[in-house]
Enzyme design. Structure first.
Site, mmCIF file in Angstrom:
data_model
loop_
_atom_site.group_PDB
_atom_site.id
_atom_site.type_symbol
_atom_site.label_atom_id
_atom_site.label_comp_id
_atom_site.label_asym_id
_atom_site.label_seq_id
_atom_site.Cartn_x
_atom_site.Cartn_y
_atom_site.Cartn_z
ATOM 1 N N LEU A 185 -107.167 -21.498 -4.229
ATOM 2 C CA LEU A 185 -106.538 -20.946 -3.027
ATOM 3 C C LEU A 185 -105.015 -21.010 -3.057
ATOM 4 O O LEU A 185 -104.359 -20.522 -2.135
ATOM 5 C CB LEU A 185 -107.058 -21.690 -1.786
ATOM 6 C CG LEU A 185 -108.566 -21.552 -1.545
ATOM 7 C CD1 LEU A 185 -109.006 -22.446 -0.399
ATOM 8 C CD2 LEU A 185 -108.937 -20.106 -1.249
ATOM 9 N N HIS A 186 -104.438 -21.640 -4.057
ATOM 10 C CA HIS A 186 -102.990 -21.626 -4.285
ATOM 11 C C HIS A 186 -102.185 -22.079 -3.065
ATOM 12 O O HIS A 186 -101.123 -21.508 -2.764
ATOM 13 C CB HIS A 186 -102.542 -20.221 -4.713
ATOM 14 C CG HIS A 186 -103.419 -19.628 -5.768
ATOM 15 N ND1 HIS A 186 -104.252 -18.562 -5.531
ATOM 16 C CD2 HIS A 186 -103.644 -19.987 -7.051
ATOM 17 C CE1 HIS A 186 -104.931 -18.270 -6.623
ATOM 18 N NE2 HIS A 186 -104.584 -19.125 -7.567
ATOM 19 N N CYS A 187 -102.702 -23.076 -2.376
ATOM 20 C CA CYS A 187 -102.026 -23.627 -1.189
ATOM 21 C C CYS A 187 -101.832 -22.572 -0.102
ATOM 22 O O CYS A 187 -100.928 -22.691 0.732
ATOM 23 C CB CYS A 187 -100.670 -24.236 -1.555
ATOM 24 S SG CYS A 187 -100.759 -25.545 -2.787
ATOM 25 N N ALA A 188 -102.646 -21.526 -0.114
ATOM 26 C CA ALA A 188 -102.486 -20.437 0.858
ATOM 27 C C ALA A 188 -103.850 -19.950 1.344
ATOM 28 O O ALA A 188 -104.230 -18.800 1.114
ATOM 29 C CB ALA A 188 -101.701 -19.289 0.232
#
Length: 248
Positions: A185-188
């Site tokens: 989720l790439h911190c997003a």
């Protein structure tokens, strides 16, 4: 868009902060023209600096409206029991990451010497070649906003392979092909909810200034090899167009 948002914020007397973690070093940034109050950036991405480095721009006068997150250990006025009220000491408690900041200084000098536009041109050419190659692989979905907005894209390419989770793809790329990527989720998480890839996320590749077109071809070949392993029914290859989300 940033300038327009800034105008709206000023009209409503709202402080405006910009997250430039993915754009610093990749695109020209003019805080005066943008009209931002705060701008945060990381040092280890487009600036090619060491991990654990970054910075925060604070427009003059805004420091009075922002409380420090950490107090104590400033070293400048140790005789006082309260936090200094001047910059940068107000927000720099504890021992600074001196080695990291020295590395960041060197990396910023490198970016300025090469030229942001030159770096962007090379990275963008690699990213476009990667997107084009992935779109030709059956079962691969590329997530892109470039066809719906004139805004330039950064050299970050997100994709999925039907029949595989992002983590499964990442493991194969690393263990079989020695290609590093970032799955998930790439911190997003909200961004992934917007594009319909929550909760598994996507696989993300980020071609950089030191990569070559031959390496991009190697990556495309490796991903095609993984996609050909899929045993479950696969979606048609193509591109998911995002109308409200830039790729980074």
């Amino acid at each position: 868009p940033i300038s327009k948002i800034s105008e709206i914020a000023r009209d409503h007397k709202i402080l405006f902060a910009v997250d430039a973690a993915q754009t610093a070093g990749c695109c020209p940034i003019n805080v005066e023209a943008f009209g931002v109050d705060f701008l945060a950036f990381s040092g280890h991405k487009g600036l090619y600096g060491p991990p654990g480095t970054g910075g925060l721009y604070i427009r003059e006068g805004c420091e009075a409206k922002l409380k420090p997150l950490v107090y104590g250990g400033t070293g400048s006025y140790s005789e006082f029991t309260h936090q200094p009220d001047f910059l940068p000491d107000k927000y720099e408690s504890g021992t600074p990451n001196t080695a990291g900041l020295a590395g960041l200084k060197a990396s910023v000098r490198f970016v300025l010497d090469r030229g942001i536009s030159q770096i962007y041109k090379h990275e963008n050419n690699l990213a476009e070649a990667l997107r084009a190659g992935l779109r030709n692989i059956k079962g691969v979905t590329v997530y892109s906003s470039g066809q719906l907005t004139p805004q330039p894209q950064l050299s970050v390419v997100s994709f999925n392979i039907a029949g595989f989770t992002p983590s499964e793809v990442a493991v194969q790329l690393e263990e079989k092909h020695r290609i590093m990527c970032r799955p998930g989720l790439h911190c997003a998480p909200l961004a992934h909810q917007t594009i319909g890839t929550f909760p598994q996320g996507t696989v993300r590749l980020s071609p950089g200034y030191f990569n070559t077109l031959d390496e991009i071809k190697t990556v495309v070949k490796a991903i095609e090899e993984i996609a050909n392993q899929a045993t479950c029914p696969m979606k048609d290859n193509g591109t998911v167009l995002l109308s409200s989300l830039e790729e980074r």
